[in-house]
Design a protein around this motif. Structure first.
Motif, PDB file in Angstrom:
ATOM      1  N   ASP A 105      33.641  44.627  36.750  1.00 36.06           N
ATOM      2  CA  ASP A 105      33.528  43.345  37.439  1.00 36.06           C
ATOM      3  C   ASP A 105      33.641  42.257  36.393  1.00 36.06           C
ATOM      4  O   ASP A 105      32.788  42.127  35.517  1.00 36.06           O
ATOM      5  N   TYR A 106      34.699  41.528  36.452  1.00 31.98           N
ATOM      6  CA  TYR A 106      34.861  40.473  35.459  1.00 31.98           C
ATOM      7  C   TYR A 106      35.482  39.308  36.189  1.00 31.98           C
ATOM      8  O   TYR A 106      36.538  39.431  36.790  1.00 31.98           O
ATOM      9  N   ASP A 107      34.815  38.199  36.129  1.00 31.09           N
ATOM     10  CA  ASP A 107      35.289  37.051  36.892  1.00 31.09           C
ATOM     11  C   ASP A 107      36.381  36.364  36.095  1.00 31.09           C
ATOM     12  O   ASP A 107      36.111  35.703  35.101  1.00 31.09           O
ATOM     13  N   TYR A 108      37.597  36.547  36.527  1.00 28.23           N
ATOM     14  CA  TYR A 108      38.700  35.979  35.770  1.00 28.23           C
ATOM     15  C   TYR A 108      39.543  35.108  36.680  1.00 28.23           C
ATOM     16  O   TYR A 108      39.935  35.512  37.769  1.00 28.23           O
ATOM     17  N   THR A 113      42.538  38.781  43.986  1.00 27.16           N
ATOM     18  CA  THR A 113      41.211  39.395  44.135  1.00 27.16           C
ATOM     19  C   THR A 113      41.282  40.740  44.839  1.00 27.16           C
ATOM     20  O   THR A 113      40.427  41.593  44.637  1.00 27.16           O
TER      21      THR A 113
END
Lengths: 585, 512, 110
Positions: free
Chosen positions: A461-464, A452
């Motif tokens: 912003d990409y929740d991976y 992170t």
């Protein structure tokens, strides 16, 4: 005038270039290294003071005009800031690595080169980008020449021509863009115009970027030049030029479909060359080129996840590839050779360097807990999500290629096994080199364990989630079975090292038949010319002789043209001119 | 139109050096003639700057020599007139500016390369040459051009021959140039003669009026003679063969001065004749423009290739000059405002580049006695100021951003994209790029020798060039950077000058 | 022509490193085989239990990645070998050995 200069001076890259000039004037390696590190930290502080901005609302600074064209010296957004930060880290590591070993030229040109790369990624318009693009080419050639051999000189010349050629393609494309639209802004472009035809301006720019990004067939300068540089120089070279091109592609051509194909070919083709090369830094160069394929694929897919993946992988790649080049540089410094056939069992004399190479191998192959795992997964996932199966397969193959080229060739064959004569060296890498390698290894681990930290810097912003059971199991299966197969092949004597010597690449085309053809054309033209000239001269010998007699000191004339010939030639030109006049009208 | 308060200004750039030249001959050898020549060049430079400013503000200036202007009811003046618009004001300023830097530079170089007793004669010849170049540029009378052309050429032959003290080959070089230069001048004067027969006038503006609509064999032959004659003086490929040796064996200061000014003045004459005198109505202009494209491109490549393989740096730079003339011809050949402006810009920028380069080589010749590549090995360690000056101006020659060379190349490319010629614009642009790769090679070779080659083992230690030479050289080097940031002078003036030239050429009269 | 590589001839002389000792080698082999088996088993279990999410039908095969790793490794080993045989020239092919040596530039390089 003043606003252009003032604009440029606000760019931290430009300041670093100025610092590079100053460093060139300082006496003593230590002093130069300290000054370089101070300059890097100072310029980074300036960049940090600019903060960051989201992709759709960039902050523009240092606006000026150059003969009516709008220039923007600095564009701050998340894409440019992450690359600039990366280049600052690389420049800092390079300065530490070269603390004792960088020559005056390398210390100062390395700083200028880093400054040019940073300036380039921060540039807000195409002209400013071109300025730094060109400066990067010109400063880096000195680093190739820093290898010091005549072979390095020749490789540097070839490198210079192809790099300046890339700049010319870019410049032509920019000039065409300006001529057509009057705009210089550097934003996303498309290779196809709105009516479906080919956009020539964008194509020229694309080729300019492609040369530096090591597109297949345009890549040959990379494995040619990098292994020729000095131990310190190769580390510098590995960081900037190609990643600057990746930035430019990510900015200019995100989602350009052809990039997926190009990237897939790059990722796969160069692992074979890496497997076949016998110089260890050449192996690294091909491996670097294959990793660039990952990033090019990611940019070609063009989704937010894929772009993030490409950028993150560029970040990790600069660090671990730099680290591997550092390890090989340490081996070169101690053992004096990087020919794979002469090296094995180095771990006993250089255990710490071996550990670094091992960490590098774990990172590049994508073992969990190391940076490569989290950054590679993003691009592979993006290829999977968007159903680009060929790209996905190519990326998987490239991972196995990294197992072979780095894990087996660079780490196992060089450092492990029975000790060869060349491996009986005096000691481990010098302290500054070890420090730089340790810092790079630490970054690999930190990013791997705490991704992170890196993801907060990425463009979107990409929740991976990288650490899922799926990824862990599939990635480990891939790596372990590849390792198993290589180990079995070794065990049963099926695998041998590649032959010792030079591996031919497409540069052969111009280095051998190209040169012969050029020499032939030159000789043929000269011969035809002489025959023609002597024929004419025989005819008008008497006329010319009169002028010959008045001809002053003889002997030194061998290479100069006789005046009679020149006079005759002028008459011929005039005659032609008159004939054309009368015939044409 | 006269300039309020400064009515005599246009004549001064010619009169000052012309009067000063014979006085120089009377002086004691040594410092005095040099100081005098330098002073004259500075005064002249100031005058040309005033003139440029006056023309920029008030428009073109006409000056009738001795008041022999056009009488009532006649369009043509009886005597010689000087006619200054932006195009020649720019070239005048350039010539005087280069002189005001090269003349001070010359002192040590001349002391070492020329017989001490000959120095008054040398500076006299230099000032006469200077007068000639200014006169060619300023005059509005076609025959007067010939007179000044001969003035400058004759003194140039003498100046080149003075290099014989260092290398006897200077004599042959000078002789070759003499023969070729005379042929060129003769062709030019034949051409003028033909035009005079067709029109009965020698005044350029009047010639333009008279030639409008005339297109007969005599005029066409006159045009061909003039273009060939000037092409020879310009060292346009394939009429360039005199140039490399002339530049190579001349005294260093002369190489710097001539390379920066002589061919530039010829480019101006070509522009003047093509657009101000003949104009687009003249059908043959089109043929000449097409020929220029081909000759320009051939020159760019042929001469650059030769330059790559030269072992003498002066000769390498001389061939590079021929290649750069190719760029200027290319700009003219587009026949557009942008193209002509690009050509004028390159005239200006290339003068700065070549002056700096030849001045740097002059420093090396002074200290090491040779301009062969071998003398440059390890130069960055032995003469760092000179070496870095050479590298920066070399980068400018390649066209690297932050130097003027970039402005030239950019403007040329931009102009190329907007033209309609028989060669596709894209191809022209790519050829421009490809030929600068060749420049990168020969400059790279020089940079490598200076920076990375070891100093020869048996080399004696050398001092840097004298302060005077270094400072003057660096003024030129810094000018190479300064004019990248300050494009008003080059791009601004050149664009307006080109506009004016083409307006005349298109028959709009002078809408400056 | 596969015997180009110097087989370092030191095992007889007793110059054996830590990782070359037979016991250590055995341990490494066991560790490799065991981890291969574990991850293959985990993959199969995950697929059966349904918490693995393949992208395509192709990688729905439980041991697809293991197979892919092994097959690509085999192809790469063979391909690299062939490429090396086909395209490797003696090291003085482009540059003479003298070109590869560095003239002493007095900068005190190591």
């Amino acid at each position: 005038m003043s606003d252009l200069l003032a604009g440029l001076i606000q760019n931290p890259g430009m300041l670093l270039i100025v610092a590079g000039v100053i460093v060139a004037l300082l006496p003593g390696r230590q002093l130069r290294a300290i000054a370089a590190l101070a300059a890097i930290i100072g310029c980074y502080a300036l960049l940090a003071s600019y903060g960051t901005a989201p992709m759709d609302a960039p902050v523009l600074m240092g606006e000026s005009t150059l003969f009516g064209l709008d220039l923007v010296s600095i564009r701050i957004d998340r894409l440019s800031v992450v690359f600039a930060t990366l280049f600052f880290i690389a420049a800092g590591l390079n300065a530490i690595y070269g603390w004792l070993h960088a020559s005056r030229m390398e210390a100062s040109m390395g700083l200028i080169y880093a400054g040019a790369a940073i300036g380039g990624v921060l540039a807000g318009d195409l002209l400013t980008l071109f300025i730094f693009w060109e400066l990067a080419a010109l400063s880096s050639v000195f680093i190739v020449w820093g290898g010091g051999t005549h072979a390095a000189f020749k490789a540097g010349m070839r490198y210079l021509v192809i790099q300046v050629g890339s700049g010319m393609a870019l410049m032509a494309g920019v000039a065409l863009t300006v001529a057509a639209t009057g705009e210089t802004a550097f934003t996303a472009m498309s290779l196809t115009a709105e009516d479906g035809s080919l956009n020539i301006a964008a194509l020229l720019i694309f080729i300019g970027f492609g040369v530096k990004a090591g597109f297949p067939l345009l890549h040959f300068w990379l494995p040619d030049a990098y292994p020729r540089a000095s131990a310190v120089g190769a580390v510098m070279l590995s960081a900037f030029t190609t990643k600057m091109a990746i930035y430019a592609l990510a900015r200019g051509f995100p989602g350009e479909d052809i990039l997926m194909l190009i990237g897939a070919v790059m990722a796969v083709a160069f692992i074979f060359f890496g497997a076949a090369a016998s110089d260890l830094r050449r192996v690294l160069a091909y491996s670097l080129n294959s990793q660039l394929g990952f990033m090019v694929c990611g940019i070609g897919i063009g989704s937010e996840l894929a772009i993030n993946g490409a950028v993150a992988h560029a970040f990790a790649s600069v660090i671990y590839k730099g680290m591997l080049f550092m390890a090989m540089g340490a081996v070169l410094t101690r053992a004096g050779t990087l020919r794979a056939a002469h090296l094995s069992g180095l771990y006993r004399a250089m255990p710490l360097t071996a550990l670094v190479a091992f960490i590098g191998a774990l990172t590049i192959t994508g073992v969990p807990l190391f940076a490569g795992f989290v950054t590679k997964s993003m691009t592979i996932s993006a290829a999977g999500y968007y159903e680009h199966m060929l790209v996905w397969l190519a990326l998987i193959a490239a991972t196995v290629g990294a197992v072979n080229n780095i894990g087996v060739r660079i780490f196992h064959d060089t450092f492990m096994g029975a000790r060869s004569d060349a491996a009986k060296v005096s000691g481990d890498a010098p302290l500054p080199m070890l420090i730089a390698m340790a810092l790079a290894a630490a970054i690999c681990l930190v990013v791997g364990i705490q991704p992170t930290l890196l993801w907060s810097m990425l463009p979107f912003d990409y929740d991976y989630a990288a650490y899922t059971m799926d990824h862990l199991i599939t990635q480990m299966q891939l790596i372990l079975f590849a390792v198993l197969l290589f180990a079995l092949a070794r065990r049963f004597g099926l695998a041998a090292r590649p032959r010792d010597g030079v591996l031919l690449d497409v540069d052969w085309l111009y280095r051998v038949p190209g040169r012969i053809a050029l020499a032939g054309v030159v000789r043929g033209t000269a011969a035809a010319w002489h025959r023609l000239w002597w024929g004419i001269q025989a005819g008008v010998a008497r006329l010319v002789k009169g002028l010959y007699d008045t001809h002053g000191p003889e002997g030194a004339l061998a290479r100069s043209w006789p005046v009679g010939f020149m006079a005759l030639f002028t008459a011929v030109v005039l005659g032609l001119m008159l004939i054309v006049t009368f015939v044409a009208y | 139109m006269a300039i309020p308060g400064l009515e005599q200004l246009p004549v001064l750039p010619v009169v000052i050096p012309l009067v000063a030249a014979p006085l120089t001959l009377l002086m004691k050898p040594g410092r005095a003639p040099w100081a005098w020549a330098t002073l004259v060049s500075w005064v002249t430079f100031v005058v040309t700057l005033l003139l440029l400013e006056a023309v920029w503000v008030h428009g073109p200036v006409e000056y009738a020599m001795g008041g022999w202007g056009a009488p009532e009811g006649m369009s043509a003046p009886i005597g010689i007139t000087y006619y200054v618009d932006l195009a020649n004001a720019l070239v005048l300023t350039l010539v005087a500016g280069i002189a005001s830097v090269v003349f001070p530079y010359a002192y040590y170089s001349v002391e070492s390369e020329i017989d001490h007793r000959q120095t008054p004669a040398f500076y006299t010849a230099l000032l006469i040459c200077f007068t000639g170049l200014l006169g060619v540029t300023i005059t509005g009378d076609a025959f007067n051009v010939f007179v000044f052309l001969e003035i400058s050429s004759l003194s140039t032959y003498a100046l080149i021959a003075m290099g014989a003290r260092n290398d006897r080959r200077a004599l042959t070089a000078s002789f070759n140039y003499l023969v070729m230069g005379t042929i060129g001048a003769t062709f030019y004067v034949i051409g003028i003669g033909l035009l005079y027969q067709a029109t009965g006038t020698l005044n350029m503006l009047d010639l333009h009026q008279q030639l409008m609509g005339q297109s007969n064999r005599m005029v066409e032959a006159g045009f061909a003679f003039i273009i060939t004659g000037i092409g020879l003086k310009l060292a346009m490929v394939p009429l360039h063969l005199w140039l490399p040796n002339a530049y190579c064996y001349a005294p260093s200061a002369i190489s710097a001065f001539l390379a920066a000014t002589a061919t530039k003045v010829q480019v101006y004459i070509i522009l003047r004749f093509m657009f101000s005198v003949f104009g687009f109505e003249f059908a043959f202009l089109e043929v000449a423009l097409n020929a220029f494209i081909v000759l320009g491109i051939v020159g760019m490549f042929y001469a650059s290739f030769v330059a790559v393989f030269r072992d003498n740096v002066k000769q390498m730079l001389a061939y590079s000059s021929i290649a750069q003339i190719g760029y200027m011809l290319l700009g003219i050949s587009f026949g557009t405002v942008d193209g002509v402006a690009a050509s004028l810009i390159h005239v200006f920028n290339h003068a700065l580049i070549k002056a700096a380069l030849f001045m740097g080589v002059g420093c090396v010749v002074l200290r090491l006695g040779s301009s062969n590549f071998a003398a440059f090995n390890g130069l960055a360690k032995r003469m760092p100021w000179t070496a870095w000056g050479l590298i920066i101006s070399g980068l400018s020659l390649v066209g690297v951003p932050l130097t003027v060379g970039f402005i030239s190349k950019w403007k040329l490319m931009e102009a190329a994209f907007q033209t309609q010629t028989f060669i596709p614009p894209l191809l022209i642009v790519l050829l421009i790029g490809a030929s600068s790769l060749l420049a990168a090679i020969y400059i790279g070779r020089l940079a490598y020798a200076m920076l990375l080659q070891p100093v020869p083992e048996d080399a004696e230690p050398v001092k840097e060039a004298p302060h005077l030479m270094r400072i003057t050289m660096w003024i030129m080097v810094l000018a190479n950077i300064w004019f990248f940031f300050q494009t008003d002078v080059t791009v601004g003036v050149a664009t307006r000058a080109a506009q004016a030239l083409l307006d005349t050429g298109l028959g709009y009269g002078g809408a400056y | 022509m596969s015997d180009n590589h110097h087989t370092p001839a030191s095992e007889e002389t007793g110059d054996t490193g830590f990782f070359e000792k037979p016991g250590m080698r055995k341990i490494l082999w066991v560790a490799l085989l065991a981890s291969c088996a574990i991850f293959a088993a985990l993959g199969i279990y995950g697929m059966v239990a349904g918490w693995m999410h393949p992208y395509f039908t192709l990688d729905g095969l439980p041991v697809f990645y293991a197979l892919a790793g092994a097959i690509v490794a085999a192809v790469l080993g063979a391909g690299g070998r062939l490429l090396s045989e086909a395209l490797t020239k003696p090291s003085d092919y482009y540059d003479s050995p003298a070109d590869e040596t560095r003239p002493d530039d007095g900068e005190g390089r190591p």
